[in-house]
Design a protein around this motif. Structure first.
Motif, short mmCIF file in Angstrom:
data_model
loop_
_atom_site.label_atom_id
_atom_site.label_comp_id
_atom_site.label_asym_id
_atom_site.label_seq_id
_atom_site.Cartn_x
_atom_site.Cartn_y
_atom_site.Cartn_z
N VAL A 4 0.85 -1.18 0.00
CA VAL A 4 0.00 0.00 0.00
C VAL A 4 0.90 1.23 0.00
O VAL A 4 2.01 1.20 0.53
N MET A 5 0.42 2.30 -0.62
CA MET A 5 1.12 3.57 -0.55
C MET A 5 0.38 4.48 0.42
O MET A 5 -0.84 4.49 0.47
N CYS A 6 1.16 5.22 1.20
CA CYS A 6 0.58 6.21 2.12
C CYS A 6 1.34 7.51 1.92
O CYS A 6 2.58 7.51 1.82
N ILE A 7 0.60 8.63 1.83
CA ILE A 7 1.23 9.93 1.57
C ILE A 7 0.76 10.94 2.62
O ILE A 7 -0.06 11.82 2.34
N PRO A 8 1.26 10.82 3.84
CA PRO A 8 0.86 11.78 4.88
C PRO A 8 1.45 13.17 4.62
O PRO A 8 2.58 13.31 4.14
N ASN A 9 0.66 14.19 4.93
CA ASN A 9 1.07 15.59 4.80
C ASN A 9 1.09 16.23 6.19
O ASN A 9 0.08 16.17 6.91
N TYR A 10 2.21 16.84 6.55
CA TYR A 10 2.39 17.46 7.86
C TYR A 10 2.56 18.97 7.70
O TYR A 10 3.16 19.43 6.73
N SER A 11 2.08 19.72 8.66
CA SER A 11 2.13 21.18 8.58
C SER A 11 3.46 21.71 9.13
O SER A 11 3.50 22.47 10.11
N GLU A 12 4.54 21.30 8.47
CA GLU A 12 5.88 21.79 8.82
C GLU A 12 6.78 21.63 7.60
O GLU A 12 7.05 20.50 7.18
N GLY A 13 7.24 22.75 7.06
CA GLY A 13 8.11 22.68 5.90
C GLY A 13 9.34 23.55 6.00
O GLY A 13 10.04 23.76 5.00
N ARG A 14 9.61 24.06 7.20
CA ARG A 14 10.70 25.03 7.36
C ARG A 14 11.78 24.61 8.37
O ARG A 14 12.95 24.92 8.18
N ASP A 15 11.39 23.97 9.43
CA ASP A 15 12.32 23.58 10.48
C ASP A 15 12.91 22.21 10.16
O ASP A 15 12.24 21.18 10.30
N GLU A 16 14.17 22.18 9.74
CA GLU A 16 14.80 20.93 9.30
C GLU A 16 14.88 19.90 10.42
O GLU A 16 14.74 18.69 10.17
N GLU A 17 15.09 20.33 11.63
CA GLU A 17 15.17 19.38 12.76
C GLU A 17 13.83 18.67 12.96
O GLU A 17 13.78 17.44 13.12
N LYS A 18 12.75 19.42 12.92
CA LYS A 18 11.42 18.82 13.07
C LYS A 18 11.10 17.91 11.89
O LYS A 18 10.55 16.81 12.07
N ILE A 19 11.44 18.36 10.70
CA ILE A 19 11.19 17.57 9.50
C ILE A 19 11.89 16.22 9.59
O ILE A 19 11.31 15.16 9.34
N ASN A 20 13.17 16.23 9.98
CA ASN A 20 13.94 14.99 10.07
C ASN A 20 13.40 14.05 11.14
O ASN A 20 13.41 12.82 10.96
N LYS A 21 12.92 14.60 12.25
CA LYS A 21 12.36 13.75 13.30
C LYS A 21 11.10 13.04 12.82
O LYS A 21 10.86 11.88 13.17
N ILE A 22 10.30 13.74 12.02
CA ILE A 22 9.09 13.12 11.47
C ILE A 22 9.46 12.05 10.45
O ILE A 22 8.97 10.92 10.50
N VAL A 23 10.36 12.40 9.52
CA VAL A 23 10.76 11.47 8.46
C VAL A 23 11.50 10.26 9.03
O VAL A 23 11.38 9.15 8.50
N ASP A 24 12.23 10.43 10.12
CA ASP A 24 12.96 9.33 10.74
C ASP A 24 12.05 8.17 11.12
O ASP A 24 12.51 7.02 11.21
N CYS A 25 10.79 8.46 11.35
CA CYS A 25 9.84 7.40 11.71
C CYS A 25 9.66 6.37 10.60
O CYS A 25 9.19 5.25 10.84
#
Length: 297
Positions: A4-25
């Motif tokens: 299955v494909m899943c394409i979650p969208n999160y309301s954060e596109g500027r803070d690289e630290e937060k972005i990486n923590k989400i993507v690390d999952c």
């Protein structure tokens, strides 16, 4: 094997630290492939694409939701893209040995779990519980700021979770749907009103192309505007048709297309269709693409 494909969208596109923590999952997770992730500063939005075994994808996704709602505070969020929650949308798309019915089941499983986290959740597209909620634009209308009153209306009681807005995390929409192509066209002007006018002409609700949703957005860093489109059925409304209509409408204002953007993945058939149109190749087939033959081997 089920995929299955899943394409979650999160309301954060500027803070690289937060972005990486989400993507690390989604990184180095067994039976889950992180296909791509795209943060956008103007939209202040992160789009993640994963493919994998359904249970593994769901487990990784829910971990990312926990991380995102801890890191993202919607009370201070600003961005060009419409949004109503920290985890804004979570669509499931069938890939192999799963169908739409399965994806509806996955959507309900995830929606229930997110609801248990204290976040109101709405089901849309094929997972919608009534026709009024099928269209994401209608569900998200009012955005985060307007949902505090909207959620009090009986017709907008959430499918899962509390019947009150989560002040920090907002609300989330979860879906099962056909593959959607997120395709943006950037124009050589900063006039957002023109982008809005073009979007209204192109989208189906304004009398335009049947399977196109479109909005006009400012791109402050690029000093341009964008006609941001979702092509919800590329087999019935081709990518080239959407692009050509935007070009045609832009001409009336003396404008031209600077470039286009593809957000996330696109099916090969959609590219073949557009290549055939622009190159005027009669009967072009994916079987004529060398890489396709290599994959099939």
């Amino acid at each position: 094997m089920k995929r299955v494909m899943c394409i979650p969208n999160y309301s954060e596109g500027r803070d690289e630290e937060k972005i990486n923590k989400i993507v690390d999952c989604f990184r180095n997770v067994s039976n889950v492939k992180l296909v791509d992730y795209q943060p956008d500063k103007d939209h202040n939005r992160l789009v993640v694409e994963v493919i994998g075994e359904p249970e593994s994808v769901i487990k990784a996704l829910l971990k990312s939701v926990e991380v995102a709602i801890e890191l993202i505070d919607m009370r201070t969020h600003k961005g060009a893209h419409p949004r109503m929650g920290a985890v804004d949308v979570v669509p499931f798309i069938p890939i192999s040995e799963v169908d739409t019915k399965d994806c509806i089941e996955y959507a309900n499983t995830v929606a229930s779990a997110i609801g248990d986290m204290g976040i109101p959740v709405y089901l849309y597209e094929e997972a919608a519980t009534n026709p009024e909620r099928k269209n994401l634009a209608k569900v998200r209308k009012g955005q985060y700021e307007g949902f505090f009153e909207k959620i009090k209306e009986d017709e907008w009681t959430p499918d899962y979770g509390p019947k009150e807005m989560n002040e920090k995390s907002g609300a989330t929409a979860v879906a099962a749907r056909f593959h959607l192509i997120a395709f943006n066209v950037n124009l050589n002007t900063e006039d957002e009103e023109i982008a809005d006018k073009i979007a209204k002409k192109v989208r189906h609700i304004g009398g335009g192309l049947r399977y196109v949703k479109a909005i006009g957005l400012p791109l402050e860093e690029k000093k341009q505007v964008q006609v941001s489109m979702n092509l919800v059925n590329y087999e019935k409304t081709a990518v080239y048709q959407a692009l050509e209509m935007v070009k045609s409408e832009a001409k009336r204002y003396g404008l031209s297309v600077v470039n286009t953007e593809l957000i996330g993945m696109i099916p090969l058939e959609a590219l073949i269709d557009s290549a055939s149109y622009y190159m005027q190749i009669d009967g072009l087939s994916k079987d004529q693409v060398i890489e396709t033959l290599l994959i099939e081997e």
